[in-house]
Design a protein around this motif. Structure first.
Motif, mmCIF file in Angstrom:
data_model
loop_
_atom_site.group_PDB
_atom_site.id
_atom_site.type_symbol
_atom_site.label_atom_id
_atom_site.label_comp_id
_atom_site.label_asym_id
_atom_site.label_seq_id
_atom_site.Cartn_x
_atom_site.Cartn_y
_atom_site.Cartn_z
ATOM 1 N N THR A 1 48.789 41.882 46.070
ATOM 2 C CA THR A 1 47.537 41.517 44.602
ATOM 3 C C THR A 1 46.214 40.992 46.019
ATOM 4 N N PHE A 2 45.636 41.552 45.084
ATOM 5 C CA PHE A 2 44.039 41.542 45.226
ATOM 6 C C PHE A 2 42.810 40.633 44.473
ATOM 7 N N LEU A 3 42.347 39.206 45.212
ATOM 8 C CA LEU A 3 41.730 38.146 44.527
ATOM 9 C C LEU A 3 40.646 38.820 44.829
ATOM 10 N N ILE A 4 39.480 38.064 43.849
ATOM 11 C CA ILE A 4 37.593 37.919 44.485
ATOM 12 C C ILE A 4 37.693 36.893 45.239
ATOM 13 N N PRO A 5 37.447 36.974 46.369
ATOM 14 C CA PRO A 5 37.403 35.677 47.436
ATOM 15 C C PRO A 5 36.553 34.963 46.693
ATOM 16 N N PHE A 6 37.073 33.651 46.445
ATOM 17 C CA PHE A 6 36.095 32.337 46.253
ATOM 18 C C PHE A 6 35.612 31.960 44.617
ATOM 19 N N VAL A 7 36.456 33.214 44.953
ATOM 20 C CA VAL A 7 36.258 33.556 42.488
ATOM 21 C C VAL A 7 38.460 32.860 41.783
ATOM 22 N N ASP A 8 38.973 33.739 42.279
ATOM 23 C CA ASP A 8 40.519 33.784 41.882
ATOM 24 C C ASP A 8 40.955 32.794 43.273
ATOM 25 N N GLU B 1 44.707 31.374 39.125
ATOM 26 C CA GLU B 1 43.629 31.259 38.256
ATOM 27 C C GLU B 1 42.500 31.914 38.597
ATOM 28 N N ARG B 2 41.293 32.158 37.608
ATOM 29 C CA ARG B 2 40.098 32.753 38.122
ATOM 30 C C ARG B 2 39.332 31.678 37.661
ATOM 31 N N LEU B 3 38.273 31.142 38.585
ATOM 32 C CA LEU B 3 37.402 30.194 37.840
ATOM 33 C C LEU B 3 37.987 28.817 36.912
ATOM 34 N N GLY B 4 39.199 28.367 37.541
ATOM 35 C CA GLY B 4 39.948 27.250 37.413
ATOM 36 C C GLY B 4 40.119 27.460 35.866
#
Length: 387
Positions: free
Chosen positions: A48-55, A34-37
């Motif tokens: 998998t690479f995630l956007i910290p504190f976003v994904d 999820e990204r921002l819920g």
């Protein structure tokens, strides 16, 4: 000192950022991101690479086929009996997004759906149908569960009833019924065994009587043939003996008369011989009194004068005539009776003896026709007598 603290804080932040930005999802698992819920994507078996504190990873779902066993549940049958049934469900998550967003706990949902469907299916069956229709119940449960869980991202592979336990009273009745059925089958099998044994015994007695009758028949035939041959041989022997006796008497008479003729008897010698014969003639039980005629001497003289001729001394003596010399004499054995005195065995008798010996060496079973050994078509039917 302050610089070191700042540097440590920066390192910690970098480590946290790296941990938040990288996620390793193993094979056979799926991660819902999820990204921002809000749902973004589903990844499986990769880095998998995630956007910290976003994904963030909302949930990880096992994609392998799972086996879930549910506790026994009370189910009422059509004939109002309560059964305890426990089930085993084999399912697999095919759509991780639906399994996460369409239902909160898909395992609990599968369990409750299985219980309700099982009660609906078994409620329309009797106890006996329930115990003998497991495959039908499994198929109905699988069909209902697969249709209902499809929108949850699940695929139900199999549903199995692990056990069906009736109440203790019903189990006791069933055990008694099964025991009665087993005793019934045992009684039937025992009766069948006695029946087969009686049939085999009767068949054996029948074959034994047939063989005994055939043996008695052959023995009677051989005895009659032996008696016939014995009578023939005795008759032939008596015939030959009478012939020899008659021939001997003829020879004896011939020799006696020849001696008498050669001796030229006188009336006195004939009278002497007659007197010697009288005691032998009187030895019979029926001969009690013998009378000698007074003119017996005159009769002998007349006999001598008739058959004889007077000699130089005036005594009449028997003289054979020329015609008496030419009279036929008893013949010796002719060709017609030559075979009566043979001592070797008659060929017909010898063949009969050999046939009897061959029959004696032959097993009795071979003397009975094959259709009798295999069982006669009609009771009491006997084969035609052999010649």
């Amino acid at each position: 000192m302050a610089a070191l603290i700042v540097l440590a804080v920066i390192v910690v932040l970098v480590v946290i950022l790296v941990a938040k930005s990288v996620a390793l999802v193993p094979q056979a698992e799926a991660a819902v991101i999820e990204r921002l819920g809000r749902y973004v994507k589903t990844v499986s078996g990769q880095l998998t690479f995630l956007i910290p504190f976003v994904d963030r990873i909302r949930a990880k779902v096992d994609l392998r086929e799972r086996v879930v066993s549910f506790a026994p549940q009370p189910v009422i049958t059509q004939d109002n009996l309560t059964l305890s049934i426990d089930t085993v469900v084999y399912f697999q998550v095919t759509n991780p997004q639906a399994a996460v967003y369409e239902i909160s706990n898909y395992i609990a949902a599968v369990e409750q759906l299985t219980i309700t469907t099982l009660r609906n299916v078994v409620g329309g069956m009797t106890l006996e149908e329930t115990l003998t229709s497991r495959d039908s119940i499994n198929g109905q449960l699988r069909g209902v569960l697969d249709d209902a869980t499809g929108r949850w991202g699940l695929r139900v592979a199999r549903v199995e009833l692990k056990s069906i336990d009736p109440p203790p009273s019903i189990q006791e009745s069933m055990e008694k019924q099964m025991k009665a059925d087993r005793e019934k089958r045992a009684t039937i099998l025992t009766a069948e065994g006695h029946r087969e044994s009686s049939i085999k015994t009767a068949e054996g007695a029948k074959q034994s009587q047939i063989l005994s009758a055939e043996g008695a028949k052959q023995a009677a035939i051989l005895a009659a043939e032996g008696e016939r041959q014995s009578r023939i041989l005795r008759a032939q022997g008596e015939r030959a003996a009478k012939y020899l006796q008659a021939q001997g008497e003829a020879k004896s008479i011939e020799k006696v008369f020849a001696a008498i003729k050669a001796g030229k008897p006188t009336p006195e010698m004939l009278a002497y011989q007659y007197l010697q014969t009288l005691p032998q003639m009187a030895q019979g039980d029926a001969n009690k009194v013998w009378l000698v005629p007074s003119d017996f001497g005159d009769a002998l003289k007349g006999f001598a004068k008739t058959l004889g001729a007077p000699g130089e001394d005036g005594v009449f003596r028997y003289e054979p005539s020329a015609e008496a010399e030419d009279l036929p004499r008893p013949e010796d054995d002719s060709e017609e009776v030559a075979g009566w005195f043979e001592t070797k065995t008659d060929p017909a008798v010898e063949r009969a003896v050999r046939a009897a010996e061959a029959v004696a060496r032959t097993p009795v079973e071979s003397l009975v026709p094959e259709h009798l050994l295999g069982g006669a078509d009609e009771p009491g039917e006997l084969p035609p007598a052999k010649e």
